[in-house]
Motif scaffolding. Structure first.
Motif, PDB file in Angstrom:
ATOM      1  N   ALA A 159      49.616  43.988  61.906  1.00 10.16           N
ATOM      2  CA  ALA A 159      49.344  45.013  61.009  1.00 10.16           C
ATOM      3  C   ALA A 159      48.246  45.542  61.214  1.00 10.16           C
ATOM      4  O   ALA A 159      47.175  45.175  61.604  1.00 10.16           O
ATOM      5  CB  ALA A 159      49.268  44.156  59.674  1.00 10.16           C
ATOM      6  N   VAL A 160      48.264  47.084  61.099  1.00  7.68           N
ATOM      7  CA  VAL A 160      47.232  48.068  61.413  1.00  7.68           C
ATOM      8  C   VAL A 160      47.385  49.032  60.243  1.00  7.68           C
ATOM      9  O   VAL A 160      48.308  49.674  59.711  1.00  7.68           O
ATOM     10  CB  VAL A 160      47.523  48.630  62.709  1.00  7.68           C
ATOM     11  N   GLU A 161      46.194  49.102  59.722  1.00  7.22           N
ATOM     12  CA  GLU A 161      45.643  50.303  58.810  1.00  7.22           C
ATOM     13  C   GLU A 161      45.199  51.592  59.438  1.00  7.22           C
ATOM     14  O   GLU A 161      44.219  51.252  60.406  1.00  7.22           O
ATOM     15  CB  GLU A 161      44.840  49.913  57.550  1.00  7.22           C
ATOM     16  N   LEU A 162      45.515  52.751  59.030  1.00 11.66           N
ATOM     17  CA  LEU A 162      44.961  53.921  59.688  1.00 11.66           C
ATOM     18  C   LEU A 162      44.142  54.705  58.706  1.00 11.66           C
ATOM     19  O   LEU A 162      44.407  54.731  57.526  1.00 11.66           O
ATOM     20  CB  LEU A 162      46.038  54.945  60.178  1.00 11.66           C
ATOM     21  N   CYS A 163      42.948  55.195  59.133  1.00  4.21           N
ATOM     22  CA  CYS A 163      42.107  56.090  58.055  1.00  4.21           C
ATOM     23  C   CYS A 163      42.749  57.219  57.843  1.00  4.21           C
ATOM     24  O   CYS A 163      43.937  57.708  58.373  1.00  4.21           O
ATOM     25  CB  CYS A 163      40.852  55.999  58.855  1.00  4.21           C
ATOM     26  N   GLY A 164      42.526  57.986  56.733  1.00  4.04           N
ATOM     27  CA  GLY A 164      42.888  59.112  56.165  1.00  4.04           C
ATOM     28  C   GLY A 164      43.366  60.327  57.227  1.00  4.04           C
ATOM     29  O   GLY A 164      44.121  61.135  56.970  1.00  4.04           O
ATOM     30  N   ALA A 165      42.477  60.005  58.362  1.00  6.25           N
ATOM     31  CA  ALA A 165      42.552  61.423  59.384  1.00  6.25           C
ATOM     32  C   ALA A 165      43.651  61.325  60.133  1.00  6.25           C
ATOM     33  O   ALA A 165      44.377  62.273  60.640  1.00  6.25           O
ATOM     34  CB  ALA A 165      41.411  61.270  60.316  1.00  6.25           C
ATOM     35  N   PHE A 166      44.552  60.218  60.093  1.00  7.44           N
ATOM     36  CA  PHE A 166      45.799  60.243  60.883  1.00  7.44           C
ATOM     37  C   PHE A 166      46.865  61.017  59.980  1.00  7.44           C
ATOM     38  O   PHE A 166      47.565  61.413  60.503  1.00  7.44           O
ATOM     39  CB  PHE A 166      46.343  58.561  60.670  1.00  7.44           C
ATOM     40  N   GLY A 167      47.006  60.626  58.691  1.00  6.54           N
ATOM     41  CA  GLY A 167      48.044  61.351  57.924  1.00  6.54           C
ATOM     42  C   GLY A 167      49.265  61.013  58.266  1.00  6.54           C
ATOM     43  O   GLY A 167      49.548  59.826  59.193  1.00  6.54           O
ATOM     44  N   GLN A 168      50.465  61.258  57.536  1.00  3.38           N
ATOM     45  CA  GLN A 168      51.727  60.632  57.518  1.00  3.38           C
ATOM     46  C   GLN A 168      52.593  60.872  58.885  1.00  3.38           C
ATOM     47  O   GLN A 168      53.028  60.185  59.512  1.00  3.38           O
ATOM     48  CB  GLN A 168      52.600  61.050  56.456  1.00  3.38           C
ATOM     49  N   LYS A 169      52.190  62.086  59.568  1.00  2.00           N
ATOM     50  CA  LYS A 169      53.153  62.619  60.597  1.00  2.00           C
ATOM     51  C   LYS A 169      52.597  61.602  61.917  1.00  2.00           C
ATOM     52  O   LYS A 169      53.585  61.168  62.559  1.00  2.00           O
ATOM     53  CB  LYS A 169      52.532  63.976  60.975  1.00  2.00           C
ATOM     54  N   LEU A 170      51.439  61.552  62.043  1.00  5.06           N
ATOM     55  CA  LEU A 170      50.799  60.769  63.123  1.00  5.06           C
ATOM     56  C   LEU A 170      51.047  59.211  62.805  1.00  5.06           C
ATOM     57  O   LEU A 170      51.552  58.431  63.804  1.00  5.06           O
ATOM     58  CB  LEU A 170      49.422  61.066  63.249  1.00  5.06           C
ATOM     59  N   ALA A 171      51.027  58.796  61.650  1.00  7.62           N
ATOM     60  CA  ALA A 171      51.193  57.337  61.317  1.00  7.62           C
ATOM     61  C   ALA A 171      52.899  57.086  61.863  1.00  7.62           C
ATOM     62  O   ALA A 171      53.269  56.056  62.388  1.00  7.62           O
ATOM     63  CB  ALA A 171      51.024  57.203  59.715  1.00  7.62           C
ATOM     64  N   ASP A 172      53.668  58.016  61.483  1.00  2.53           N
ATOM     65  CA  ASP A 172      55.155  57.833  61.626  1.00  2.53           C
ATOM     66  C   ASP A 172      55.423  58.067  63.354  1.00  2.53           C
ATOM     67  O   ASP A 172      56.105  57.223  63.621  1.00  2.53           O
ATOM     68  CB  ASP A 172      55.910  58.888  61.094  1.00  2.53           C
ATOM     69  N   GLU A 173      54.586  58.526  63.966  1.00  2.00           N
ATOM     70  CA  GLU A 173      54.661  58.540  65.380  1.00  2.00           C
ATOM     71  C   GLU A 173      54.226  57.249  65.887  1.00  2.00           C
ATOM     72  O   GLU A 173      54.817  56.733  66.788  1.00  2.00           O
ATOM     73  CB  GLU A 173      53.760  59.535  65.852  1.00  2.00           C
ATOM     74  N   LEU A 174      53.215  56.795  65.401  1.00  2.00           N
ATOM     75  CA  LEU A 174      52.750  55.465  65.825  1.00  2.00           C
ATOM     76  C   LEU A 174      53.770  54.212  65.441  1.00  2.00           C
ATOM     77  O   LEU A 174      54.070  53.164  66.272  1.00  2.00           O
ATOM     78  CB  LEU A 174      51.250  54.935  65.221  1.00  2.00           C
ATOM     79  N   ILE A 175      54.348  54.521  64.054  1.00  5.18           N
ATOM     80  CA  ILE A 175      55.426  53.336  63.864  1.00  5.18           C
ATOM     81  C   ILE A 175      56.670  53.577  64.866  1.00  5.18           C
ATOM     82  O   ILE A 175      57.068  52.331  65.350  1.00  5.18           O
ATOM     83  CB  ILE A 175      55.863  53.620  62.384  1.00  5.18           C
TER      84      ILE A 175
END
Length: 98
Positions: A55-71
């Motif tokens: 499991a990894v949590e991302l800080c708010g600077a990532f946002g949904q778009k980058l989070a989706d890319e990492l997923i």
């Protein structure tokens, strides 16, 4: 085997070698890592996935778009979340981070 969890902070002023910390308890290894930009984030998330992090949590600077890319980059094999805040606090966040 201990579970591995990480939190990623992103900001251009981090020294990624120096700005990191891990805590280990009986059943869990929790680490905070830093990255300076999305490219470093992609490298780090791949490294974490290959090192057995679940499991990894991302800080708010990532946002949904980058989070989706990492997923997508990890083929959805690890849990990835990202921090959000109440929209009523947008002005406070903008003021703090400006």
């Amino acid at each position: 085997m201990k579970k591995k969890y990480a939190f990623l902070l992103m900001g251009p002023d981090f020294n990624t070698e120096q700005h990191q910390v891990c805590f280990e308890t009986g059943n869990l290894i929790s680490c905070l890592y830093t990255v300076r930009n999305p490219e470093e984030a992609k490298l780090k998330i791949t490294e974490l996935a290959n090192s057995g992090y679940g499991a990894v949590e991302l800080c708010g600077a990532f946002g949904q778009k980058l989070a989706d890319e990492l997923i997508s980059l990890t083929e959805g094999k690890i849990a990835i979340g990202y921090v959000v805040h109440n929209p009523d606090q947008d002005d406070l966040f903008a003021k703090f981070f400006s």
